[in-house]
Design an enzyme around this catalytic site. Structure first.
Site, mmCIF file in Angstrom:
data_model
loop_
_atom_site.group_PDB
_atom_site.id
_atom_site.type_symbol
_atom_site.label_atom_id
_atom_site.label_comp_id
_atom_site.label_asym_id
_atom_site.label_seq_id
_atom_site.Cartn_x
_atom_site.Cartn_y
_atom_site.Cartn_z
ATOM 1 N N GLU A 72 0.806 -1.228 0.000
ATOM 2 C CA GLU A 72 0.000 0.000 0.000
ATOM 3 C C GLU A 72 0.838 1.276 0.000
ATOM 4 O OE1 GLU A 72 -0.563 -2.566 2.022
ATOM 5 O OE2 GLU A 72 -2.689 -3.095 2.022
ATOM 6 N N PHE A 134 -11.307 -6.757 14.214
ATOM 7 C CA PHE A 134 -10.246 -7.296 13.345
ATOM 8 C C PHE A 134 -9.849 -6.242 12.302
ATOM 9 C CE2 PHE A 134 -9.092 -9.645 9.403
ATOM 10 C CZ PHE A 134 -7.852 -10.087 9.838
ATOM 11 N N GLN A 135 -8.572 -5.984 12.220
ATOM 12 C CA GLN A 135 -8.013 -4.971 11.316
ATOM 13 C C GLN A 135 -8.589 -3.582 11.569
ATOM 14 O OE1 GLN A 135 -8.128 -6.612 7.243
ATOM 15 N NE2 GLN A 135 -6.089 -7.457 7.639
ATOM 16 N N LYS A 184 -17.052 -0.340 6.504
ATOM 17 C CA LYS A 184 -17.509 -1.349 5.553
ATOM 18 C C LYS A 184 -19.020 -1.316 5.363
ATOM 19 C CE LYS A 184 -16.848 -6.217 4.449
ATOM 20 N NZ LYS A 184 -16.219 -7.483 4.868
ATOM 21 N N MET A 493 24.534 7.500 1.094
ATOM 22 C CA MET A 493 24.497 8.795 1.765
ATOM 23 C C MET A 493 24.842 8.638 3.247
ATOM 24 S SD MET A 493 24.325 11.958 1.252
ATOM 25 C CE MET A 493 23.391 12.637 -0.116
#
Lengths: 586, 179
Positions: A72, A134-135, A184, A493
């Site tokens: 993501e 959940f999540q 949802k 770097m």
């Protein structure tokens, strides 16, 4: 009182549907797709998951092209680059919980570089919110400091006005990322879809047109200055003011220096262009900063990498600061004349107020500060491929017309110093946040936005190993992009800092890598390896002729440093130069 | 020089607005001495009173950052000389026998009200500016404070309108945008 629920639909975005027409009854998911389309989105970058399954159910029947990424964060960064390349709002989608938290870095990247972006995240069903479902992650809470604004949508009828407002906020004023979190069950619920017609909030009124009296004060400063400099920032590119900016510079005859994100505000090959300022800026640019008596900053926020130590920054200069965000005025550098407004509007007004000028003597002085020995040394071609030679070869092969994106690190600075950027929207790099891994996903985002342009990304072997999984996305989308890995086997770097400021104590910077050629082939892309200087040009031409993603592994000298360099905490006048390269007599 | 500024902040009554304001102050390292929130005269709007400690330019920066929050409609930096400020305190003071009448007497001197009484304590409410409240509490400590709760500061400018408009801020106070 502070818990009252209210949506933009109830406040500003009052719907005015044709009373004769029956509104369509749609699901929240369908309304989300319709709203994205209505806002002008054509491409979205995302990754499905539990809370957004209903949204993905509606996607195939929409007109949106969904790019399936492999992580993501890269969806967010691809959307960011899409926005920079097109000037449109970039859109990314992630599910709740880990999907949403993976977007956080991309949101911060867009926030620090003022990039317009809208992120749609799924949230657990409303009944589970606050119960550690959940999540479930409180993504509006998590993203608070890294977004311009965010929303948790509570009702399906709020989706359309919220998305319309989100796009408006992302794009207007000082642009930035806006997150819309949708539970949802709100995606699933049905309601009448009434496209909102109005957008705006009483409390949100960015100043676009500057105050004419401020503009006149700025014009007075310009008229009086003997050694003026213009500092060009990202704001010029974000407001699409490149033409006005060049006119302004030419009309006043004032030389122009650039922040990392300001590169391309005017073509670097223009005679008034001096190049990049700051930590890895050119010697003559930082010397000019030290000497100038007026600094006209247009659309930059005086980042510490540009200014160096503040009490040594432009010590002899009066400061004019043009910025759309009043909070930037005086935040870091004391400003004598603030001009609050959009860069384009400000430049138009300034053009009408300033007289023609030329600063030939001042330009000659600056020119005398160029590091000619270094410039000549860059033309020496050792046998191994040198980073500068690679950057210049890509620039020349593409006639500076290609979009070039970068990852973060030494290669980014080499590219910024030597590419010669012609257009601001074709130089795409992570400035404020310095997000490693940006290279490949940004090339994907840029190519999706500008399929008509050749796209290159210059990356290091470290950053590329963060995000090379996106080669799969590039292959799946059959994107014609070219990846140039400046492969020195180090996190270069950090190694350079350890070399210069930590007694050469190389701690955890030696980094192994897979065989990048085989890796590319395994993804279905093309891999090319370059180990000598005389192969650079032919490899670049081969990559340009091959359709689909190409990875060139340029194996470079392991311990080259980026020079000049202002030591951390140092003033811009305290540049360190390459000890191997003799300096000009001063 | 560091000193306390009283910011009166008019905000839209939105979910999470208090969180947004406090989170902004924290992440930009501005010190909040006290904060109060309540309804304002306008429906759908709340007014927060923030006491912020810092240099003038720091507080100016805080003000500008507050304006960037979508829900913030107006921020007024109330000058001390030109504003009335009030705090409220509730104390439960030990008061039996002879000290009971002394506590009651002192309460009267400070214009405080007795809210409740038990055989051994008195619950007293006092309002006033910070110094009056401090002074009242100093007196009450002599008798023994069993419990105390103190509100943050609320404040109102004396003038008919706020002292600082959004336009002032947007041009750094040099000229108002309306010019």
């Amino acid at each position: 009182m502070v818990t009252a629920q209210r949506s933009p639909g109830q406040a500003a975005g009052k719907s005015e549907a044709d009373p004769a027409a029956e509104p369509e009854i749609l699901t929240g998911s369908e309304i989300t797709c319709r709203s994205l389309e209505a806002a002008g989105a054509t491409t979205v970058f995302g990754y499905p998951g539990g809370a957004v399954i209903p949204l993905y159910d509606a996607l195939p029947s929409s007109n949106l092209h969904h790019v399936l990424v492999r992580f993501e964060q890269w969806a967010g960064l691809a959307a960011d680059a899409y926005a920079r390349a097109t000037g449109e709002v970039g859109v990314c989608i992630a599910t709740s919980g880990p999907g949403a938290t993976n977007l956080v870095t991309a949101l911060a990247n867009a926030q620090l570089d003022s990039v317009p972006m809208v992120a749609i995240t799924g949230q657990v069903t409303q009944a589970l919110i606050g119960r550690d479902g959940f999540q479930e992650v409180d993504i509006t809470g998590v993203s608070l400091p890294v977004t311009k604004h965010n929303y948790l949508v509570q009702r399906p009828e709020d989706i359309a006005p919220t998305i319309k407002e989100a796009f408006y906020l992302a794009k207007s004023g000082r642009p930035g990322p806006v997150l819309v979190d949708i539970p949802k069950n709100v995606f699933v619920a049905k309601t009448a879809y009434i496209p909102p017609t109005k957008v705006g909030r009483k409390s949100y009124q960015p100043t676009i047109t500057p105050n004419i009296r401020q503009v006149r004060l700025a014009a007075d400063e310009i008229a009086q200055a003997k050694k003026p400099l213009i500092m060009a920032g990202h704001g010029i590119i974000l407001s699409g003011a490149e033409a006005e900016f060049q006119q302004f510079a030419e009309h006043t005859g004032i030389p122009v220096i650039y922040t990392l994100l300001g590169l391309g505000a005017m073509p670097e090959m223009h005679p008034l262009s001096l190049g990049m300022m700051g930590m890895h800026g050119h010697r003559h640019v930082n010397r000019a900063l030290e000497e100038c008596d007026l600094l006209v900053n247009i659309g930059a926020r005086f980042d510490d990498r540009a200014t160096g130590r503040l009490n040594g920054f432009a010590p002899n200069a009066r400061v004019v600061h043009v910025d759309i965000d009043p909070a930037e005025i005086g935040k870091n550098v004391e400003t004598h004349v603030p001009v609050v407004g959009d860069a384009r509007e400000a430049l138009k007004m300034l053009l009408a107020e300033v007289g023609e000028g030329n600063h030939d003597a001042w330009m000659r002085w600056i020119d005398g500060q160029r590091n000619r020995v270094l410039e000549a040394a860059l033309e020496d071609r050792p046998e191994w491929p040198e980073p500068y030679s690679i950057v210049k070869a890509i620039a020349e092969a593409t006639d500076h017309e290609a979009i070039v994106t970068t990852d973060v690190g030494q290669h980014q600075m080499w590219a910024a110093q030597q590419f010669g950027v012609r257009y601001g929207t074709r130089w795409i790099t992570s400035g404020g946040l310095g997000t490693m891994g940006y290279g490949l996903p940004s090339a994907i985002g840029a190519k999706m936005g500008r399929p008509d342009l050749e796209v290159w990304t210059i990356v290091g072997d470290g950053g590329f190993q963060m995000s090379f999984n996106e080669l799969a996305t590039a292959v799946q989308e059959q994107l014609d992009i070219n990846v140039a890995i400046i492969n020195n086997g180090y996190l270069g770097m950090v190694r350079q800092w350890q070399d210069l400021f930590h007694n050469h104590n190389y701690s955890e910077v030696r980094i192994s890598a897979p065989d990048f050629v085989q890796l590319a082939e395994s993804f279905g892309a093309t891999g090319i390896r370059v180990t000598s200087d005389d192969e650079i040009r032919s490899a670049i031409e081969r990559a340009r002729s091959i359709k689909g993603p190409v990875v060139i592994d340029f194996v470079v000298e392991p311990e080259a440093n980026v020079y000049p360099m202002v030591p951390p905490g140092g003033s811009n006048s305290e540049m360190v130069h390459d000890p191997q390269t003799p300096q000009d007599q001063e | 020089m560091q000193h306390a500024h009283t910011l009166s902040v008019l905000v839209e009554d939105q979910p999470g607005v208090l969180n947004r304001v406090v989170s902004l102050m924290r992440r930009r390292s501005f010190n909040i001495d006290s904060i109060t929130v309540g309804h304002s005269e306008q429906p759908g709007m709340s007014r927060m009173t923030l006491v912020v400690r810092g240099e003038d330019n720091e507080v100016e920066q805080a003000t500008k950052q507050l304006y960037k929050l979508l829900e913030v409609v107006k921020v007024t930096d109330l000058p001390e000389a030109d504003a009335i400020t009030r705090e409220m305190v509730m104390v439960k003071v030990a008061a039996k026998g002879q000290s009971r009448s002394e506590v009651l007497q002192l309460a009267q001197v400070y214009g405080a009200r007795v809210l409740d009484a038990t055989p051994t304590t008195l619950m007293i409410e006092a309002t006033g500016d910070e110094h009056q409240i401090d002074s009242f509490l100093t007196m009450m400590r002599v008798f023994g404070i069993r419990e105390m709760v103190r509100s943050g500061k609320i404040a109102m400018g004396r003038s008919s309108a706020g002292t600082r408009s959004r336009a002032d801020v947007s041009t750094n106070g040099v000229y108002a945008a309306a010019d």
